[in-house]
Design a protein around this motif. Structure first.
Motif, PDB file in Angstrom:
ATOM      1  N   VAL A 467      58.702  57.051  66.798  1.00  0.00           N
ATOM      2  CA  VAL A 467      58.988  57.537  65.449  1.00  0.00           C
ATOM      3  C   VAL A 467      60.297  58.313  65.483  1.00  0.00           C
ATOM      4  CG1 VAL A 467      58.126  58.891  63.506  1.00  0.00           C
ATOM      5  CG2 VAL A 467      56.513  57.726  65.044  1.00  0.00           C
ATOM      6  N   ASN A 468      61.218  57.993  64.562  1.00  0.00           N
ATOM      7  CA  ASN A 468      62.426  58.810  64.492  1.00  0.00           C
ATOM      8  C   ASN A 468      62.761  59.175  63.055  1.00  0.00           C
ATOM      9  OD1 ASN A 468      63.890  56.695  63.336  1.00  0.00           O
ATOM     10  ND2 ASN A 468      65.123  56.297  65.161  1.00  0.00           N
ATOM     11  N   PHE A 469      63.843  59.941  62.904  1.00  0.00           N
ATOM     12  CA  PHE A 469      64.228  60.507  61.614  1.00  0.00           C
ATOM     13  C   PHE A 469      65.722  60.306  61.418  1.00  0.00           C
ATOM     14  CE2 PHE A 469      60.383  62.409  62.974  1.00  0.00           C
ATOM     15  CZ  PHE A 469      59.627  62.551  61.819  1.00  0.00           C
ATOM     16  N   PRO A 470      66.154  59.933  60.197  1.00  0.00           N
ATOM     17  CA  PRO A 470      67.572  59.635  59.985  1.00  0.00           C
ATOM     18  C   PRO A 470      68.475  60.853  60.098  1.00  0.00           C
ATOM     19  CG  PRO A 470      66.352  59.601  57.909  1.00  0.00           C
ATOM     20  CD  PRO A 470      65.343  59.690  59.002  1.00  0.00           C
ATOM     21  N   TYR A 471      67.919  62.058  59.928  1.00  0.00           N
ATOM     22  CA  TYR A 471      68.705  63.282  60.079  1.00  0.00           C
ATOM     23  C   TYR A 471      67.758  64.446  60.300  1.00  0.00           C
ATOM     24  CZ  TYR A 471      67.210  64.492  55.343  1.00  0.00           C
ATOM     25  OH  TYR A 471      66.444  64.804  54.244  1.00  0.00           O
ATOM     26  N   ILE A 472      68.261  65.537  60.869  1.00  0.00           N
ATOM     27  CA  ILE A 472      67.473  66.769  61.000  1.00  0.00           C
ATOM     28  C   ILE A 472      68.306  68.018  60.720  1.00  0.00           C
ATOM     29  CG2 ILE A 472      65.883  65.768  62.684  1.00  0.00           C
ATOM     30  CD1 ILE A 472      67.371  67.516  64.808  1.00  0.00           C
ATOM     31  N   GLU A 473      69.625  67.916  60.703  1.00  0.00           N
ATOM     32  CA  GLU A 473      70.466  69.111  60.579  1.00  0.00           C
ATOM     33  C   GLU A 473      70.429  69.713  59.173  1.00  0.00           C
ATOM     34  OE1 GLU A 473      74.434  68.460  62.094  1.00  0.00           O
ATOM     35  OE2 GLU A 473      73.676  67.143  63.684  1.00  0.00           O
ATOM     36  N   ALA A 474      70.365  68.882  58.143  1.00  0.00           N
ATOM     37  CA  ALA A 474      70.495  69.366  56.759  1.00  0.00           C
ATOM     38  C   ALA A 474      69.243  70.084  56.280  1.00  0.00           C
ATOM     39  CB  ALA A 474      70.839  68.210  55.830  1.00  0.00           C
ATOM     40  N   ASP A 475      68.073  69.515  56.566  1.00  0.00           N
ATOM     41  CA  ASP A 475      66.811  70.115  56.121  1.00  0.00           C
ATOM     42  C   ASP A 475      65.665  69.445  56.861  1.00  0.00           C
ATOM     43  OD1 ASP A 475      66.036  67.689  54.673  1.00  0.00           O
ATOM     44  OD2 ASP A 475      67.447  68.294  53.116  1.00  0.00           O
ATOM     45  N   ALA A 476      64.439  69.817  56.486  1.00  0.00           N
ATOM     46  CA  ALA A 476      63.247  69.306  57.170  1.00  0.00           C
ATOM     47  C   ALA A 476      62.588  68.155  56.420  1.00  0.00           C
ATOM     48  CB  ALA A 476      62.242  70.435  57.359  1.00  0.00           C
ATOM     49  N   ASN A 477      63.284  67.542  55.473  1.00  0.00           N
ATOM     50  CA  ASN A 477      62.640  66.595  54.561  1.00  0.00           C
ATOM     51  C   ASN A 477      62.864  65.124  54.900  1.00  0.00           C
ATOM     52  OD1 ASN A 477      61.743  68.802  52.982  1.00  0.00           O
ATOM     53  ND2 ASN A 477      63.758  68.900  51.985  1.00  0.00           N
ATOM     54  N   ALA A 478      63.443  64.834  56.033  1.00  0.00           N
ATOM     55  CA  ALA A 478      63.706  63.441  56.387  1.00  0.00           C
ATOM     56  C   ALA A 478      62.401  62.654  56.506  1.00  0.00           C
ATOM     57  CB  ALA A 478      64.474  63.369  57.700  1.00  0.00           C
ATOM     58  N   VAL A 479      62.460  61.397  56.094  1.00  0.00           N
ATOM     59  CA  VAL A 479      61.285  60.515  56.108  1.00  0.00           C
ATOM     60  C   VAL A 479      61.161  59.852  57.477  1.00  0.00           C
ATOM     61  CG1 VAL A 479      60.256  58.459  55.087  1.00  0.00           C
ATOM     62  CG2 VAL A 479      61.473  60.108  53.645  1.00  0.00           C
TER      63      VAL A 479
END
Length: 498
Positions: A467-479
């Motif tokens: 499982v991965n996430f497209p981003y994490i730096e901006a906020d905690a809301n990545a799908v």
């Protein structure tokens, strides 16, 4: 309560029955600001954890608590509304252990879901969920996570882990990082600031405590802790980058470095749900442990740091047959457990990658080829081997070969490498290191974004989702995205894409 040792009372495991449950003075509101957790699961119980810290980020590292003993009540129930309470107890939070408590709950039923909470004065903690291990076992699900540099980004992976409510979470090292946190430098988590006390490399017990507090203020990390029991091992950054045994690569003499290791190990114990058996004695503690999930899986948690031989001085040294990453005692303990294993699956969980990649990766098992050969021989005999590792901030799915130098040698198991929770920021689907890994036919998948691995074991197969996430730096809301999935049939260890 009879039969209590002085150590049990002093380190927040239990308190005498005659103890007064009322604090000597009122506790400030928000005492449970670092959340709750459970770990060290067994068929009849588990360890519970909390740490009183009404001001978690107090610069002195004491969490806003006075230097006094505080009684902490706990309850364990079969339901989240606590109408069916099955255990109650009292533990003493002491300033010597940063007001952390580690009550050990036993005498429960196997393979059952339980709920728990703490109380101190009028303060009541959040409710946690945990599970006991099965006696037989037909299905077991778990998440693997590692490398959570808070300052590099948010933790949406933990939010997703909490939503899945697995049977357990394996944390594979680098719970904290020791580096100074500097705005305009390594502080990539957007929208946050830290005080100057965080801007230096941590060295003292109070600084380690404060660093744990900073990371543990993340709400998604707290949610994952409160959802499932954790099984914890460390890697290097819980002490210092790339250390091994008494050796610092930054020139700290061994006779001084052991003091740093001692305070780092103390803070590790204080801040995680681990049992009294892992309470440090100075610079030494045992974190390698064995857990049997009935006869479904035997899980071996490994310590790849405390006992390893130093960095090799040359190629002849690297190839030395006596060289060990585990230390002789842990190595023999592991092999004895594998030889007597009654389990369908033989699972190892450690900090660094076992798969052979390049000879210059001496921080991983590539730096200990003789020890790796010994281990692979034992895993081949045990059968259905599963290696769980982290460290590299990348997702990797690899097959374990009986002899990595011979691609035609039998495949004897699989290695599932989880990416980082937060370290290295957003990442990318691929990067400049991909070719080092994918040059090998036994490496089946590589991805350089942040995330975790969710694995399920049954009597017939292992399935794993990366499982991965497209981003994490901006906020905690990545799908979350399942970017790859594999199965491994029992008695025919290999990776089949799903």
């Amino acid at each position: 309560m009879t039969g209590l040792s002085a150590a049990s009372v002093a380190v927040g495991v239990s308190a005498p029955a005659s103890s007064d449950a009322t604090p000597g003075r009122p506790i400030p509101s928000g005492a449970f600001g670092l959340g709750v957790a459970s770990g060290d699961p067994r068929p009849d119980g588990f360890v519970l954890w909390t740490r009183l810290a009404p001001t978690p980020l107090a610069a002195d590292g004491h969490g806003g608590m006075r230097a006094e003993h505080v009684p902490v009540q706990y309850e364990v129930a079969e339901d989240s509304s606590f109408k069916r309470v099955v255990r109650r107890g009292l533990a003493i939070a002491t300033p010597e252990l940063a007001h952390a408590v580690h009550p050990e709950v036993r005498g429960l039923r196997p393979e059952r879901e339980y709920f728990y909470r703490f109380r101190v004065g009028t303060e009541v903690s959040p409710v946690g969920r945990t599970k006991t291990l099965p006696v037989h076992g037909s299905r077991f699900s778990f998440a693997t996570a590692s490398c959570q540099a808070w300052y590099h980004g948010y933790f949406p992976a933990y939010r997703d882990i909490a939503s899945r409510a697995p049977d357990a979470v394996f944390f594979l090292g680098d719970y904290i990082y020791e580096y100074g946190i500097v705005a305009g430098g390594n502080l990539w988590r957007e929208g946050v600031t830290v005080g100057p006390e965080h801007g230096v490399e941590i060295e003292t017990l109070e600084q380690y405590r404060l660093r744990y507090s900073l990371f543990k203020t993340d709400p998604d990390l707290q949610a994952a802790h409160a959802t499932a029991p954790w099984l914890n091992v460390w890697d290097d950054h819980e002490v210092q980058n790339n250390y091994g045994a008494d050796n610092s690569i930054y020139g700290i003499p061994p006779e001084l470095f052991v003091h740093r290791r001692a305070v780092a190990y103390r803070a590790f114990y204080e801040n995680l749900p681990i049992g009294l058996g892992s309470l440090p004695e100075g610079p030494d503690t045992q974190v390698y442990q064995r857990y049997d999930v009935g006869t479904l899986a035997r899980i071996n948690l490994l310590d790849n740091r405390q006992y390893r031989d130093p960095v090799p001085v040359d190629e002849a040294d690297r190839q030395s047959e006596s060289r060990t990453i585990l230390g002789s005692k842990q190595e023999q303990w592991l092999y004895d457990g594998l030889r007597r294993s009654p389990a369908t699956w033989n699972v190892l969980a450690g900090g660094v990658v076992l798969t052979a990649i390049t000879d210059d990766r001496i921080e991983q098992w590539d730096g200990y080829p003789a020890n790796r050969r010994r281990l692979l021989a034992e895993l081949q005999q045990a059968g259905n081997a599963v290696m769980l590792t982290g460290d590299i901030h990348r997702h990797v799915a690899s097959e374990l070969k009986a002899d990595f130098a011979d691609p035609a040698s039998p495949t004897i198991g699989v290695e599932l490498v989880c990416s980082s929770i937060g370290s290295d920021g957003d990442g990318a689907d691929t990067d400049q290191y991909a070719k080092d890994w994918l040059q090998h036919p036994y490496v089946k998948f590589y991805n350089a974004r942040r995330g975790y691995v969710h694995t399920t074991l049954t009597r017939s197969e292992l399935t794993a989702e990366f499982v991965n996430f497209p981003y994490i730096e901006a906020d905690a809301n990545a799908v979350p995205h399942v970017v790859a999935a594999f199965r491994s049939p029992v008695d025919a260890p290999r990776l089949e894409a799903l």
